[in-house]
Design a protein around this motif. Structure first.
Motif, PDB file in Angstrom:
ATOM      1  N   SER A  38       0.854  -1.179   0.000  1.00 24.21           N
ATOM      2  CA  SER A  38       0.000   0.000   0.000  1.00 24.21           C
ATOM      3  C   SER A  38       0.891   1.231   0.000  1.00 24.21           C
ATOM      4  N   LYS A  39       0.412   2.321  -0.591  1.00 21.24           N
ATOM      5  CA  LYS A  39       1.216   3.542  -0.619  1.00 21.24           C
ATOM      6  C   LYS A  39       1.534   4.016   0.788  1.00 21.24           C
ATOM      7  N   THR A  40       0.561   3.896   1.670  1.00 17.64           N
ATOM      8  CA  THR A  40       0.761   4.224   3.084  1.00 17.64           C
ATOM      9  C   THR A  40       0.127   3.110   3.920  1.00 17.64           C
ATOM     10  N   ALA A  41       0.582   2.978   5.144  1.00 15.93           N
ATOM     11  CA  ALA A  41       0.017   1.957   6.022  1.00 15.93           C
ATOM     12  C   ALA A  41      -1.435   2.283   6.340  1.00 15.93           C
ATOM     13  N   PRO A  42      -2.329   1.316   6.304  1.00 19.26           N
ATOM     14  CA  PRO A  42      -3.735   1.565   6.656  1.00 19.26           C
ATOM     15  C   PRO A  42      -3.856   2.118   8.066  1.00 19.26           C
ATOM     16  N   PRO A  43      -4.929   2.862   8.346  1.00 15.73           N
ATOM     17  CA  PRO A  43      -5.077   3.493   9.666  1.00 15.73           C
ATOM     18  C   PRO A  43      -5.576   2.537  10.741  1.00 15.73           C
ATOM     19  N   PHE A  44      -5.585   1.257  10.484  1.00 14.51           N
ATOM     20  CA  PHE A  44      -6.017   0.278  11.481  1.00 14.51           C
ATOM     21  C   PHE A  44      -5.028  -0.880  11.460  1.00 14.51           C
ATOM     22  N   SER A  45      -4.953  -1.589  12.567  1.00 12.92           N
ATOM     23  CA  SER A  45      -3.963  -2.652  12.729  1.00 12.92           C
ATOM     24  C   SER A  45      -4.389  -3.898  11.953  1.00 12.92           C
ATOM     25  N   ILE A  46      -3.444  -4.807  11.786  1.00  7.85           N
ATOM     26  CA  ILE A  46      -3.746  -6.068  11.131  1.00  7.85           C
ATOM     27  C   ILE A  46      -4.720  -6.878  11.980  1.00  7.85           C
ATOM     28  N   ARG A  47      -4.683  -6.700  13.288  1.00  9.48           N
ATOM     29  CA  ARG A  47      -5.620  -7.406  14.157  1.00  9.48           C
ATOM     30  C   ARG A  47      -7.045  -6.923  13.902  1.00  9.48           C
ATOM     31  N   GLU A  48      -7.252  -5.619  13.875  1.00  5.68           N
ATOM     32  CA  GLU A  48      -8.590  -5.089  13.610  1.00  5.68           C
ATOM     33  C   GLU A  48      -9.087  -5.525  12.235  1.00  5.68           C
ATOM     34  N   TYR A  49      -8.182  -5.539  11.284  1.00  2.00           N
ATOM     35  CA  TYR A  49      -8.544  -5.879   9.909  1.00  2.00           C
ATOM     36  C   TYR A  49      -8.995  -7.336   9.782  1.00  2.00           C
ATOM     37  N   LEU A  50      -8.205  -8.257  10.309  1.00  2.00           N
ATOM     38  CA  LEU A  50      -8.519  -9.675  10.142  1.00  2.00           C
ATOM     39  C   LEU A  50      -9.632 -10.138  11.073  1.00  2.00           C
ATOM     40  N   MET A  51      -9.742  -9.551  12.251  1.00  2.00           N
ATOM     41  CA  MET A  51     -10.839  -9.927  13.141  1.00  2.00           C
ATOM     42  C   MET A  51     -12.185  -9.493  12.559  1.00  2.00           C
ATOM     43  N   ARG A  52     -12.213  -8.321  11.940  1.00  2.00           N
ATOM     44  CA  ARG A  52     -13.453  -7.883  11.289  1.00  2.00           C
ATOM     45  C   ARG A  52     -13.752  -8.755  10.067  1.00  2.00           C
ATOM     46  N   MET A  53     -12.715  -9.162   9.355  1.00  2.00           N
ATOM     47  CA  MET A  53     -12.923 -10.059   8.225  1.00  2.00           C
ATOM     48  C   MET A  53     -13.485 -11.395   8.697  1.00  2.00           C
ATOM     49  N   HIS A  54     -12.987 -11.887   9.818  1.00  2.00           N
ATOM     50  CA  HIS A  54     -13.495 -13.145  10.357  1.00  2.00           C
ATOM     51  C   HIS A  54     -14.950 -13.015  10.790  1.00  2.00           C
ATOM     52  N   GLN A  55     -15.353 -11.822  11.182  1.00  2.00           N
ATOM     53  CA  GLN A  55     -16.733 -11.600  11.585  1.00  2.00           C
ATOM     54  C   GLN A  55     -17.688 -11.756  10.405  1.00  2.00           C
ATOM     55  N   PHE A  56     -17.298 -11.246   9.246  1.00  2.82           N
ATOM     56  CA  PHE A  56     -18.178 -11.266   8.086  1.00  2.82           C
ATOM     57  C   PHE A  56     -17.896 -12.427   7.137  1.00  2.82           C
ATOM     58  N   CYS A  57     -16.653 -12.903   7.101  1.00  3.54           N
ATOM     59  CA  CYS A  57     -16.273 -14.008   6.205  1.00  3.54           C
ATOM     60  C   CYS A  57     -15.416 -15.007   6.971  1.00  3.54           C
ATOM     61  N   PRO A  58     -15.990 -15.731   7.917  1.00  4.94           N
ATOM     62  CA  PRO A  58     -15.192 -16.679   8.699  1.00  4.94           C
ATOM     63  C   PRO A  58     -14.733 -17.856   7.847  1.00  4.94           C
ATOM     64  N   HIS A  59     -13.585 -18.409   8.228  1.00  2.00           N
ATOM     65  CA  HIS A  59     -13.033 -19.564   7.548  1.00  2.00           C
ATOM     66  C   HIS A  59     -12.659 -20.628   8.581  1.00  2.00           C
ATOM     67  N   SER A  60     -12.279 -21.787   8.085  1.00  2.00           N
ATOM     68  CA  SER A  60     -11.917 -22.900   8.946  1.00  2.00           C
ATOM     69  C   SER A  60     -10.501 -22.712   9.486  1.00  2.00           C
ATOM     70  N   PRO A  61     -10.137 -23.464  10.544  1.00  2.00           N
ATOM     71  CA  PRO A  61      -8.760 -23.368  11.053  1.00  2.00           C
ATOM     72  C   PRO A  61      -7.722 -23.696   9.990  1.00  2.00           C
ATOM     73  N   GLY A  62      -8.018 -24.666   9.134  1.00  2.00           N
ATOM     74  CA  GLY A  62      -7.064 -25.046   8.096  1.00  2.00           C
ATOM     75  C   GLY A  62      -6.746 -23.927   7.141  1.00  2.00           C
ATOM     76  N   VAL A  63      -7.727 -23.088   6.838  1.00  2.00           N
ATOM     77  CA  VAL A  63      -7.495 -21.964   5.924  1.00  2.00           C
ATOM     78  C   VAL A  63      -6.521 -20.970   6.547  1.00  2.00           C
ATOM     79  N   TYR A  64      -6.708 -20.639   7.821  1.00  2.00           N
ATOM     80  CA  TYR A  64      -5.823 -19.682   8.474  1.00  2.00           C
ATOM     81  C   TYR A  64      -4.409 -20.255   8.651  1.00  2.00           C
ATOM     82  N   LEU A  65      -4.314 -21.547   8.936  1.00  2.00           N
ATOM     83  CA  LEU A  65      -2.993 -22.166   9.056  1.00  2.00           C
ATOM     84  C   LEU A  65      -2.296 -22.230   7.700  1.00  2.00           C
TER      85      LEU A  65
END
Length: 297
Positions: free
Chosen positions: A151-178
């Motif tokens: 990205s041209k600049t770092a997003p204004p939110f952390s990777i934790r906020e980004y992926l936790m919100r993604m998991h809220q709307f598009c959850p995946h199995s443990p195997g996908v995250y591993l």
């Protein structure tokens, strides 16, 4: 030949042509939905701090696997620091408004914080490796493709906020995250193709999770939904997927032993900076290959 032998051969022939008994599906009945749900419910949501390559990947839930990925990527980004922006060799024409604006969709998003910023790479930059007599060096091509994850600049939110919100709307199995963790380790630590920085981990994790889901699961979230939740356009998500596949040489297959090992190695790199700071400051150079000019006769 004796008569007894003839009778024995005739009996064997008759037996060989007799059809087998009908199958019994209940003999190999698959686990019920309730049994599968009970198995997942018994798994721990707490992320593991691994001390070896051998551990039970079936002991953690999807949330725990995602948390392990988040912690490792954030720590690795803190160790690696950042990489200065690298402009393309030649500036492409300015895209039209229709191409530059993300499409409006009904998919859930992160609201005003969903957009992870403009990509550093321009639309005409490569997403795949070319082969042939006139092709540029493969290593240089892969470095050019790596710009897709910046990205041209770092997003204004952390990777934790980004992926936790993604998991809220598009959850995946443990195997996908591993599996996504395995891909990230190969690209960021083992092969040093994409440095894990605060400007890359969002796009990299999005692409890794998407490709892992396509490699492992039959039912996948629609492309439009994943792009909307990930804060990119459908075209940008497609480019990220293609780029990641080429950087991995389309070696996307995994097994349980490899998943356990790579997650441990990713945590090790995040803790100690193995293959990170020293190589990122010395051997790693994000340089684009020069474009050959063809003479028109």
């Amino acid at each position: 030949m004796e008569d007894g032998d003839l009778q024995q051969d005739a009996g064997a022939s008759a037996t060989a042509t007799t059809p087998p008994p009908p199958p019994e599906p209940r003999a190999a009945e698959k686990p019920s939905v309730q049994a599968v749900e009970a198995d997942y419910a018994s798994r721990s949501d707490e992320p593991l701090d691994l001390n070896g390559e051998e551990w039970d990947i079936e002991s953690i839930s999807a949330l725990a696997a995602l948390r392990m990925l988040i912690i490792a990527l954030q720590q690795l980004a803190n160790v690696m620091g950042d990489v200065p922006s690298t402009p393309p060799v030649s500036r492409p024409p300015t895209p039209s408004k229709k191409e530059s604006r993300p499409r409006r969709t009904s998919s859930p998003s992160l609201g005003d914080h969903s957009n992870i910023g403009s990509p550093e790479a321009q639309p005409d930059e490569p997403t795949y490796v070319e082969h042939g007599a006139d092709a540029e060096d493969t290593t240089l091509q892969r470095v050019a493709i790596a710009r897709r994850f910046f990205s041209k600049t770092a997003p204004p939110f952390s990777i934790r906020e980004y992926l936790m919100r993604m998991h809220q709307f598009c959850p995946h199995s443990p195997g996908v995250y591993l599996t996504a963790a395995l891909y990230c380790h190969r690209l960021c630590v083992a092969d040093l193709l994409v440095p894990a920085t605060n400007r890359t981990v969002h796009r990299l994790s999005l692409a890794a999770i998407r490709v892992a889901a396509k490699a492992l699961e039959d039912n996948k979230w629609p492309q439009e939904r994943m792009a909307g939740v990930g804060g990119v356009t459908k075209r940008q998500l497609m480019n990220l997927e293609v780029s990641l596949c080429f950087l991995l040489d389309f070696d996307l297959g995994v097994n349980g032993k490899a998943l356990a090992k790579r997650m441990f190695l990713l945590q090790q790199a995040a803790r100690h900076g193995l293959g990170a700071r020293s190589k990122l400051g010395g051997d790693f150079r994000l340089r684009l290959p020069l474009r050959r000019r063809t003479r028109i006769v």
